[in-house]
Scaffold this motif. Structure first.
Motif, PDB file in Angstrom:
ATOM      1  N   THR A  45       0.849  -1.193   0.000  1.00  0.00           N
ATOM      2  CA  THR A  45       0.000   0.000   0.000  1.00  0.00           C
ATOM      3  C   THR A  45       0.887   1.248   0.000  1.00  0.00           C
ATOM      4  N   ILE A  46       0.286   2.374  -0.287  1.00  0.00           N
ATOM      5  CA  ILE A  46       0.975   3.665  -0.217  1.00  0.00           C
ATOM      6  C   ILE A  46       0.160   4.588   0.686  1.00  0.00           C
ATOM      7  N   LYS A  47       0.809   5.162   1.672  1.00  0.00           N
ATOM      8  CA  LYS A  47       0.119   6.058   2.598  1.00  0.00           C
ATOM      9  C   LYS A  47      -0.138   7.397   1.930  1.00  0.00           C
ATOM     10  N   ARG A  48      -1.345   7.913   2.108  1.00  0.00           N
ATOM     11  CA  ARG A  48      -1.720   9.214   1.540  1.00  0.00           C
ATOM     12  C   ARG A  48      -2.265  10.104   2.661  1.00  0.00           C
ATOM     13  N   ILE A  49      -2.058  11.393   2.525  1.00  0.00           N
ATOM     14  CA  ILE A  49      -2.577  12.351   3.493  1.00  0.00           C
ATOM     15  C   ILE A  49      -3.336  13.444   2.757  1.00  0.00           C
ATOM     16  N   THR A  50      -4.221  14.121   3.455  1.00  0.00           N
ATOM     17  CA  THR A  50      -4.940  15.248   2.871  1.00  0.00           C
ATOM     18  C   THR A  50      -4.071  16.493   2.928  1.00  0.00           C
ATOM     19  N   SER A  51      -4.478  17.500   2.191  1.00  0.00           N
ATOM     20  CA  SER A  51      -3.744  18.766   2.223  1.00  0.00           C
ATOM     21  C   SER A  51      -3.810  19.403   3.609  1.00  0.00           C
ATOM     22  N   GLU A  52      -4.937  19.198   4.307  1.00  0.00           N
ATOM     23  CA  GLU A  52      -5.065  19.739   5.662  1.00  0.00           C
ATOM     24  C   GLU A  52      -4.078  19.052   6.613  1.00  0.00           C
ATOM     25  N   GLU A  53      -3.878  17.752   6.432  1.00  0.00           N
ATOM     26  CA  GLU A  53      -2.905  17.036   7.262  1.00  0.00           C
ATOM     27  C   GLU A  53      -1.486  17.508   6.962  1.00  0.00           C
ATOM     28  N   LEU A  54      -1.218  17.827   5.704  1.00  0.00           N
ATOM     29  CA  LEU A  54       0.096  18.384   5.362  1.00  0.00           C
ATOM     30  C   LEU A  54       0.298  19.726   6.055  1.00  0.00           C
ATOM     31  N   GLU A  55      -0.746  20.522   6.089  1.00  0.00           N
ATOM     32  CA  GLU A  55      -0.645  21.830   6.746  1.00  0.00           C
ATOM     33  C   GLU A  55      -0.320  21.660   8.225  1.00  0.00           C
ATOM     34  N   LYS A  56      -0.930  20.689   8.881  1.00  0.00           N
ATOM     35  CA  LYS A  56      -0.629  20.427  10.287  1.00  0.00           C
ATOM     36  C   LYS A  56       0.824  20.016  10.476  1.00  0.00           C
ATOM     37  N   GLN A  57       1.318  19.176   9.576  1.00  0.00           N
ATOM     38  CA  GLN A  57       2.719  18.748   9.643  1.00  0.00           C
ATOM     39  C   GLN A  57       3.658  19.944   9.506  1.00  0.00           C
ATOM     40  N   MET A  58       3.305  20.856   8.608  1.00  0.00           N
ATOM     41  CA  MET A  58       4.170  22.015   8.373  1.00  0.00           C
ATOM     42  C   MET A  58       4.159  22.978   9.554  1.00  0.00           C
ATOM     43  N   LYS A  59       3.060  23.017  10.293  1.00  0.00           N
ATOM     44  CA  LYS A  59       2.982  23.896  11.460  1.00  0.00           C
ATOM     45  C   LYS A  59       3.771  23.320  12.633  1.00  0.00           C
ATOM     46  N   SER A  60       3.862  22.009  12.677  1.00  0.00           N
ATOM     47  CA  SER A  60       4.549  21.375  13.811  1.00  0.00           C
ATOM     48  C   SER A  60       5.986  20.983  13.497  1.00  0.00           C
ATOM     49  N   ILE A  94       5.020  25.441  -3.158  1.00  0.00           N
ATOM     50  CA  ILE A  94       5.150  25.562  -1.707  1.00  0.00           C
ATOM     51  C   ILE A  94       6.563  26.035  -1.380  1.00  0.00           C
ATOM     52  N   ILE A  95       6.653  27.041  -0.542  1.00  0.00           N
ATOM     53  CA  ILE A  95       7.969  27.562  -0.160  1.00  0.00           C
ATOM     54  C   ILE A  95       8.787  26.464   0.511  1.00  0.00           C
ATOM     55  N   GLY A  96       9.993  26.269   0.016  1.00  0.00           N
ATOM     56  CA  GLY A  96      10.884  25.263   0.563  1.00  0.00           C
ATOM     57  C   GLY A  96      10.809  23.911  -0.118  1.00  0.00           C
ATOM     58  N   GLY A 156      -3.189  16.760  -4.530  1.00  0.00           N
ATOM     59  CA  GLY A 156      -2.022  17.517  -4.945  1.00  0.00           C
ATOM     60  C   GLY A 156      -2.077  19.013  -4.690  1.00  0.00           C
ATOM     61  N   PHE A 157      -1.337  19.755  -5.501  1.00  0.00           N
ATOM     62  CA  PHE A 157      -1.185  21.195  -5.307  1.00  0.00           C
ATOM     63  C   PHE A 157      -2.511  21.930  -5.475  1.00  0.00           C
ATOM     64  N   ASP A 158      -3.371  21.435  -6.353  1.00  0.00           N
ATOM     65  CA  ASP A 158      -4.674  22.085  -6.539  1.00  0.00           C
ATOM     66  C   ASP A 158      -5.462  22.071  -5.239  1.00  0.00           C
ATOM     67  N   ASP A 159      -5.428  20.948  -4.536  1.00  0.00           N
ATOM     68  CA  ASP A 159      -6.158  20.833  -3.275  1.00  0.00           C
ATOM     69  C   ASP A 159      -5.489  21.667  -2.185  1.00  0.00           C
ATOM     70  N   ILE A 160      -4.164  21.719  -2.214  1.00  0.00           N
ATOM     71  CA  ILE A 160      -3.424  22.535  -1.240  1.00  0.00           C
ATOM     72  C   ILE A 160      -3.822  24.000  -1.366  1.00  0.00           C
ATOM     73  N   LYS A 161      -3.924  24.477  -2.596  1.00  0.00           N
ATOM     74  CA  LYS A 161      -4.298  25.878  -2.832  1.00  0.00           C
ATOM     75  C   LYS A 161      -5.716  26.166  -2.369  1.00  0.00           C
ATOM     76  N   GLU A 162      -6.601  25.198  -2.589  1.00  0.00           N
ATOM     77  CA  GLU A 162      -8.019  25.437  -2.316  1.00  0.00           C
ATOM     78  C   GLU A 162      -8.372  25.309  -0.839  1.00  0.00           C
ATOM     79  N   HIS A 163      -7.693  24.411  -0.119  1.00  0.00           N
ATOM     80  CA  HIS A 163      -8.162  24.071   1.221  1.00  0.00           C
ATOM     81  C   HIS A 163      -7.186  24.407   2.351  1.00  0.00           C
ATOM     82  N   THR A 164      -6.061  25.033   2.036  1.00  0.00           N
ATOM     83  CA  THR A 164      -5.108  25.359   3.100  1.00  0.00           C
ATOM     84  C   THR A 164      -4.593  26.785   2.934  1.00  0.00           C
ATOM     85  N   SER A 165      -3.882  27.223   3.953  1.00  0.00           N
ATOM     86  CA  SER A 165      -3.225  28.539   3.886  1.00  0.00           C
ATOM     87  C   SER A 165      -1.710  28.362   3.839  1.00  0.00           C
TER      88      SER A 165
END
Length: 480
Positions: A369-384, A403-405, A458-467
């Motif tokens: 299997t391949i683990k997948r995360i939502t864009s919101e979960e990525l945002e949480k990872q980036m904050k922590s 995404i910066i970086g 992907g990036f489309d979802d990141i733009k739409e659902h995160t800051s």
């Protein structure tokens, strides 16, 4: 998709295949038909002619295609059509090599040969003339697109002396001396639209008037030959690796699609599938959607989903068109996958998993299997923390916004830059919508990487659902 245009009492049917951004053309008059630049599977053209109770007399080729294998040989075999190429073509099979200015009759219609070298040396435009003698349109192949012109760097991969500068110069002359003097009201019928790798900025429109193109197409504006060459070559990326192989197939000939289908439509049980994979070294190609692939797949299989630019990405990611392939598809999608592989010359599918991946799972065999995360979960990872993010979109997409970086490793360059993917720490993969990143994920899994996640949407979802902060400037860590 089929689009029929009628103008000056002439009907031209454009048969457009979106997944490879390809347009073939069909004309018929008085029981006689002709097909221009057909795809590998020829039954749609034969069926179309039968509706008109017409004989396909000619199959016209604008040039030796690089991005797909044409169906001209099967059309000759099945419909008795005469194959026509433009001046200078040297196919390894029987064909008519037309002269510049030669006229062919299709019922009461006429097709005039206009030699327009530049994309390739044999490139030819066909001028369509209706039964009243009125010029209707031009089937331009890869000489002139809507908003663009054909890339001049493909022929050198077959003939070394034909440099891109030389071909660009020929194209300049062809456009100025052969195309632009024609009437503004002619309809332009190109071989490709947006998404094709045969140009760099094609329009989504698939037809236009020549007059409008003279006003809006950058390549038809007033400039010197030197300026044209520089403009045309600027920003031209390397062509996909399968292009030269497709050119040679179109020049030398190939097996009938019927033969390929017979070889490939072998339904294999999980045990037989595994045995063939081990004995032949065939590549296991899983054509299911990214979501389903991630939930479970056969170890060492690669995912390129059928519901997308399948043929183009197969061509980008599988270097050898003669590679033997075992297919995992949704049940009922096997023939579609085989057909779409054959369009770009991958003729060596040797079987498929009967009843799809479910049969493998039910057999009790191992799967991954391949683990997948939502864009919101990525945002949480980036904050922590500061996760390593690898963006597999094209460099032009990355340069526009990212995404910066993040680090950019375009998917079609992944095999040359595997060292950029760490094995000693986790990382995050994403593309624009999830299609390409799952291809990358499957390749990495096959090569032994385990500690990474893929971003759903992907990036489309990141733009739409995160800051998540994004940059419009090239990041210093960009690799390509």
């Amino acid at each position: 998709m089929s689009l029929t245009t009628t103008y000056n009492d002439m009907k031209v049917e454009q048969i457009y295949t979106g997944c490879i951004a390809h347009a073939a053309y069909y004309i018929e008059n008085n029981g006689v038909a002709a097909v221009f630049d057909p795809l590998r599977e020829v039954h749609p053209y034969i069926d179309r002619a039968q509706i008109d109770n017409a004989e396909i007399k000619y199959v016209f080729e604008t040039h030796f295609h690089a991005d797909f294998v044409s169906g001209h040989l099967d059309l000759r075999k099945k419909a008795g059509a005469e194959i026509v190429f433009g001046p200078g073509a040297k196919p390894a099979y029987e064909a008519t090599i037309a002269k510049d200015g030669q006229i062919f009759e299709v019922g009461n219609y006429k097709v005039k040969v206009i030699h327009t070298p530049g994309h390739t040396m044999e490139s030819t435009t066909y001028l369509l003339i209706d039964e009243n003698g009125k010029e209707h349109g031009i089937i331009t192949g890869d000489t002139l697109f809507i908003g663009d012109v054909g890339r001049p760097d493909l022929a050198q991969h077959v003939v070394a002396d034909l440099t891109e500068e030389k071909l660009a110069g020929y194209l300049y002359d062809s456009l100025r001396n052969k195309i632009m003097p024609l009437s503004d009201d002619l309809i332009v019928y190109p071989n490709h639209g947006a998404g094709s790798a045969c140009g760099k900025m094609m329009s989504k429109e698939t037809t236009d008037t020549l007059g409008h193109q003279k006003k809006t197409n950058y390549a038809l504006q007033n400039m010197s030959k030197e300026e044209f060459i520089k403009t045309l070559l600027t920003g031209l990326t390397a062509p996909p690796g399968y292009f030269p192989q497709n050119v040679l197939m179109n020049i030398k000939g190939y097996e009938s699609l019927d033969t390929i289908m017979d070889r490939a439509t072998q339904a294999l049980t999980p045990d037989a599938f595994e045995l063939v994979a081990n004995e032949t070294g065939a590549l296991m190609l899983d054509t299911r959607d990214a979501e389903d692939f991630a939930k479970g797949f056969i170890p060492n299989s690669i995912n390129i989903a059928l519901d997308g630019n399948f043929a183009q990405w197969v061509g980008e990611m599988i270097p050898d068109v003669k590679q033997e392939i075992l297919l995992i598809t949704y049940p009922g999608k096997e023939e579609e996958a085989i057909t779409r592989l054959s369009r770009v010359g991958y003729d060596y599918a040797v079987g498929y998993l009967k009843n799809g991946f479910d049969s493998w799972r039910k057999s009790g065999k191992d799967f991954e299997t391949i683990k997948r995360i939502t864009s919101e979960e990525l945002e949480k990872q980036m904050k922590s923390g500061n996760p390593l993010i690898i963006d597999v979109r094209k460099k032009s997409e990355f340069d526009s916004e990212h995404i910066i970086g993040a680090i950019n490793v375009p998917l079609n360059q992944i095999n040359q830059h595997l060292a950029q993917f760490p094995k000693d720490k986790p990382f995050v993969l994403h593309c624009a919508g999830g299609y390409r990143s799952m291809i990358a994920a499957s390749i990495l899994k096959q090569r032994g990487w385990k500690d990474f996640v893929d971003v759903i949407g992907g990036f489309d979802d990141i733009k739409e659902h995160t800051s998540i902060k994004r940059s419009e400037y090239i990041c210093p860590t960009t690799l390509l």
